[in-house]
Design a protein around this motif. Structure first.
Motif, PDB file in Angstrom:
ATOM      1  N   LEU A  56       0.868  -1.173   0.000  1.00 47.37           N
ATOM      2  CA  LEU A  56       0.000   0.000   0.000  1.00 47.37           C
ATOM      3  C   LEU A  56       0.902   1.219   0.000  1.00 47.37           C
ATOM      4  O   LEU A  56       1.674   1.408   0.938  1.00 47.37           O
ATOM      5  CB  LEU A  56      -0.901   0.014   1.238  1.00 47.37           C
ATOM      6  CG  LEU A  56      -1.794  -1.211   1.443  1.00 47.37           C
ATOM      7  CD1 LEU A  56      -2.531  -1.112   2.775  1.00 47.37           C
ATOM      8  CD2 LEU A  56      -2.769  -1.368   0.291  1.00 47.37           C
ATOM      9  N   LEU A  57       0.836   2.026  -1.055  1.00 46.19           N
ATOM     10  CA  LEU A  57       1.758   3.149  -1.186  1.00 46.19           C
ATOM     11  C   LEU A  57       1.017   4.472  -1.331  1.00 46.19           C
ATOM     12  O   LEU A  57       0.209   4.629  -2.253  1.00 46.19           O
ATOM     13  CB  LEU A  57       2.662   2.979  -2.415  1.00 46.19           C
ATOM     14  CG  LEU A  57       3.861   2.056  -2.298  1.00 46.19           C
ATOM     15  CD1 LEU A  57       3.463   0.626  -2.102  1.00 46.19           C
ATOM     16  CD2 LEU A  57       4.745   2.196  -3.504  1.00 46.19           C
ATOM     17  N   ASP A  58       1.317   5.382  -0.419  1.00 43.67           N
ATOM     18  CA  ASP A  58       0.898   6.761  -0.592  1.00 43.67           C
ATOM     19  C   ASP A  58       1.727   7.308  -1.750  1.00 43.67           C
ATOM     20  O   ASP A  58       2.859   6.867  -1.977  1.00 43.67           O
ATOM     21  CB  ASP A  58       1.165   7.535   0.698  1.00 43.67           C
ATOM     22  CG  ASP A  58       0.742   8.985   0.627  1.00 43.67           C
ATOM     23  OD1 ASP A  58      -0.202   9.315  -0.115  1.00 43.67           O
ATOM     24  OD2 ASP A  58       1.367   9.809   1.332  1.00 43.67           O
ATOM     25  N   LEU A  59       1.197   8.239  -2.469  1.00 47.01           N
ATOM     26  CA  LEU A  59       1.947   8.790  -3.605  1.00 47.01           C
ATOM     27  C   LEU A  59       2.805   9.977  -3.208  1.00 47.01           C
ATOM     28  O   LEU A  59       3.906  10.152  -3.718  1.00 47.01           O
ATOM     29  CB  LEU A  59       0.991   9.175  -4.736  1.00 47.01           C
ATOM     30  CG  LEU A  59       0.204   8.019  -5.341  1.00 47.01           C
ATOM     31  CD1 LEU A  59      -0.688   8.526  -6.461  1.00 47.01           C
ATOM     32  CD2 LEU A  59       1.110   6.905  -5.817  1.00 47.01           C
ATOM     33  N   GLY A  60       2.334  10.799  -2.291  1.00 47.60           N
ATOM     34  CA  GLY A  60       3.057  12.014  -1.907  1.00 47.60           C
ATOM     35  C   GLY A  60       3.963  11.787  -0.718  1.00 47.60           C
ATOM     36  O   GLY A  60       3.680  12.267   0.380  1.00 47.60           O
ATOM     37  N   LEU A  61       5.037  11.077  -0.932  1.00 47.39           N
ATOM     38  CA  LEU A  61       5.996  10.801   0.142  1.00 47.39           C
ATOM     39  C   LEU A  61       7.026  11.921   0.225  1.00 47.39           C
ATOM     40  O   LEU A  61       7.283  12.598  -0.777  1.00 47.39           O
ATOM     41  CB  LEU A  61       6.675   9.450  -0.102  1.00 47.39           C
ATOM     42  CG  LEU A  61       5.717   8.254  -0.106  1.00 47.39           C
ATOM     43  CD1 LEU A  61       6.416   7.015  -0.643  1.00 47.39           C
ATOM     44  CD2 LEU A  61       5.158   8.022   1.282  1.00 47.39           C
ATOM     45  N   PRO A  62       7.652  12.121   1.379  1.00 48.04           N
ATOM     46  CA  PRO A  62       8.593  13.237   1.524  1.00 48.04           C
ATOM     47  C   PRO A  62       9.841  13.130   0.664  1.00 48.04           C
ATOM     48  O   PRO A  62      10.424  14.152   0.297  1.00 48.04           O
ATOM     49  CB  PRO A  62       8.953  13.233   3.006  1.00 48.04           C
ATOM     50  CG  PRO A  62       8.462  11.958   3.559  1.00 48.04           C
ATOM     51  CD  PRO A  62       7.440  11.408   2.629  1.00 48.04           C
ATOM     52  N   PRO A  83       0.455  -7.660  -4.930  1.00 52.50           N
ATOM     53  CA  PRO A  83      -0.402  -6.605  -5.455  1.00 52.50           C
ATOM     54  C   PRO A  83      -0.030  -5.270  -4.819  1.00 52.50           C
ATOM     55  O   PRO A  83       0.282  -5.213  -3.622  1.00 52.50           O
ATOM     56  CB  PRO A  83      -1.808  -7.029  -5.034  1.00 52.50           C
ATOM     57  CG  PRO A  83      -1.711  -8.453  -4.634  1.00 52.50           C
ATOM     58  CD  PRO A  83      -0.296  -8.701  -4.244  1.00 52.50           C
ATOM     59  N   ALA A  84      -0.040  -4.213  -5.617  1.00 55.63           N
ATOM     60  CA  ALA A  84       0.305  -2.879  -5.122  1.00 55.63           C
ATOM     61  C   ALA A  84      -0.865  -1.943  -5.353  1.00 55.63           C
ATOM     62  O   ALA A  84      -1.437  -1.908  -6.444  1.00 55.63           O
ATOM     63  CB  ALA A  84       1.553  -2.355  -5.827  1.00 55.63           C
ATOM     64  N   VAL A  85      -1.190  -1.179  -4.302  1.00 54.58           N
ATOM     65  CA  VAL A  85      -2.311  -0.256  -4.351  1.00 54.58           C
ATOM     66  C   VAL A  85      -1.796   1.151  -4.076  1.00 54.58           C
ATOM     67  O   VAL A  85      -1.052   1.370  -3.122  1.00 54.58           O
ATOM     68  CB  VAL A  85      -3.385  -0.639  -3.309  1.00 54.58           C
ATOM     69  CG1 VAL A  85      -4.508   0.389  -3.278  1.00 54.58           C
ATOM     70  CG2 VAL A  85      -3.914  -2.048  -3.568  1.00 54.58           C
ATOM     71  N   ALA A  86      -2.194   2.087  -4.922  1.00 55.27           N
ATOM     72  CA  ALA A  86      -1.915   3.504  -4.675  1.00 55.27           C
ATOM     73  C   ALA A  86      -2.999   4.008  -3.733  1.00 55.27           C
ATOM     74  O   ALA A  86      -4.184   3.939  -4.043  1.00 55.27           O
ATOM     75  CB  ALA A  86      -1.928   4.284  -5.978  1.00 55.27           C
ATOM     76  N   VAL A  87      -2.601   4.479  -2.563  1.00 51.32           N
ATOM     77  CA  VAL A  87      -3.527   5.011  -1.569  1.00 51.32           C
ATOM     78  C   VAL A  87      -3.269   6.512  -1.535  1.00 51.32           C
ATOM     79  O   VAL A  87      -2.238   6.951  -1.032  1.00 51.32           O
ATOM     80  CB  VAL A  87      -3.294   4.371  -0.183  1.00 51.32           C
ATOM     81  CG1 VAL A  87      -4.311   4.885   0.823  1.00 51.32           C
ATOM     82  CG2 VAL A  87      -3.349   2.846  -0.280  1.00 51.32           C
ATOM     83  N   GLU A 102      -4.616  -1.168  -8.280  1.00 53.49           N
ATOM     84  CA  GLU A 102      -5.785  -0.393  -7.884  1.00 53.49           C
ATOM     85  C   GLU A 102      -5.362   0.948  -7.315  1.00 53.49           C
ATOM     86  O   GLU A 102      -4.212   1.124  -6.905  1.00 53.49           O
ATOM     87  CB  GLU A 102      -6.594  -1.119  -6.791  1.00 53.49           C
ATOM     88  CG  GLU A 102      -7.153  -2.424  -7.201  1.00 53.49           C
ATOM     89  CD  GLU A 102      -7.972  -3.104  -6.103  1.00 53.49           C
ATOM     90  OE1 GLU A 102      -8.437  -4.210  -6.382  1.00 53.49           O
ATOM     91  OE2 GLU A 102      -8.144  -2.561  -4.991  1.00 53.49           O
ATOM     92  N   LEU A 103      -6.350   1.848  -7.226  1.00 46.51           N
ATOM     93  CA  LEU A 103      -6.174   3.122  -6.541  1.00 46.51           C
ATOM     94  C   LEU A 103      -7.289   3.226  -5.506  1.00 46.51           C
ATOM     95  O   LEU A 103      -8.460   3.034  -5.828  1.00 46.51           O
ATOM     96  CB  LEU A 103      -6.282   4.291  -7.529  1.00 46.51           C
ATOM     97  CG  LEU A 103      -6.047   5.670  -6.917  1.00 46.51           C
ATOM     98  CD1 LEU A 103      -5.230   6.526  -7.858  1.00 46.51           C
ATOM     99  CD2 LEU A 103      -7.348   6.337  -6.559  1.00 46.51           C
ATOM    100  N   TRP A 104      -6.894   3.481  -4.254  1.00 46.20           N
ATOM    101  CA  TRP A 104      -7.864   3.695  -3.187  1.00 46.20           C
ATOM    102  C   TRP A 104      -7.827   5.180  -2.843  1.00 46.20           C
ATOM    103  O   TRP A 104      -6.832   5.671  -2.291  1.00 46.20           O
ATOM    104  CB  TRP A 104      -7.534   2.880  -1.958  1.00 46.20           C
ATOM    105  CG  TRP A 104      -7.609   1.399  -2.144  1.00 46.20           C
ATOM    106  CD1 TRP A 104      -8.106   0.709  -3.205  1.00 46.20           C
ATOM    107  CD2 TRP A 104      -7.152   0.414  -1.219  1.00 46.20           C
ATOM    108  NE1 TRP A 104      -7.992  -0.638  -3.003  1.00 46.20           N
ATOM    109  CE2 TRP A 104      -7.408  -0.852  -1.787  1.00 46.20           C
ATOM    110  CE3 TRP A 104      -6.547   0.469   0.034  1.00 46.20           C
ATOM    111  CZ2 TRP A 104      -7.089  -2.045  -1.141  1.00 46.20           C
ATOM    112  CZ3 TRP A 104      -6.228  -0.708   0.677  1.00 46.20           C
ATOM    113  CH2 TRP A 104      -6.497  -1.955   0.096  1.00 46.20           C
ATOM    114  N   PRO A 105      -8.888   5.905  -3.157  1.00 48.34           N
ATOM    115  CA  PRO A 105      -8.882   7.349  -2.884  1.00 48.34           C
ATOM    116  C   PRO A 105      -9.083   7.653  -1.400  1.00 48.34           C
ATOM    117  O   PRO A 105      -9.842   6.979  -0.713  1.00 48.34           O
ATOM    118  CB  PRO A 105     -10.055   7.868  -3.723  1.00 48.34           C
ATOM    119  CG  PRO A 105     -10.978   6.695  -3.857  1.00 48.34           C
ATOM    120  CD  PRO A 105     -10.102   5.467  -3.837  1.00 48.34           C
TER     121      PRO A 105
END
Length: 151
Positions: A56-62, A83-87, A102-105
């Motif tokens: 599970l990866l946030d997109l806006g990391l520091p 499996p990798a999900v953009a959170v 997938e993308l989890w908003p």
């Protein structure tokens, strides 16, 4: 081959409230352990030999964008096929052309997240409250040193 009794979910997220929310969500899945990294560099260090069942990866990391981190994680043994999900709160992000499935908003819809976790990992729900023991659950959240990216 039977799956291991406990499996690991790697969550890369720099916001402490989001980490607490995901930890609370995964408390409902006793067969999953949550490992949290708050930077891309930390994720790469923690993922070595981890063999997570879900990324599970946030997109806006520091220190990087989650879409830049994912190919680097995929290159590590044990992370290539998870499996990798953009959170993310970035509603405009397109997963096409990435290896995100997938993308989890954000904000997350908890029931939908639990359903997708179950589908992606083969996890099962915790016993209903009447069937649970009253002993506190074991600590399952493995946080590395957490330093928020904001001042």
């Amino acid at each position: 081959m039977p799956k291991p009794a406990r499996q690991t979910v790697l969550y890369v997220e720099d916001h402490p409230v989001n980490v607490l929310l995901m930890a609370a969500v995964l408390e409902r899945r006793p067969d999953l352990d949550l490992v949290v990294a708050n930077t891309g560099a930390e994720a790469l260090r923690l993922a070595e030999g981890l063999s997570p069942v879900l990324l599970l990866l946030d997109l806006g990391l520091p220190d990087c964008h989650g879409s830049e981190l994912l190919p680097r994680l995929r290159a590590l043994p044990g992370c290539a096929s998870a499996p990798a999900v953009a959170v993310t709160a970035d509603a405009d992000f397109e997963i096409e052309g990435t290896s995100f499935c997938e993308l989890w908003p954000k904000p997350l819809v908890i029931d939908q997240v639990l359903q997708r976790i179950d589908t992606l990992t083969g996890s099962t729900a915790a016993a209903p409250p009447s069937q649970r023991s009253f002993a506190p659950p074991p600590a399952r959240l493995a946080l590395a040193s957490f330093e928020p990216a904001w001042p």
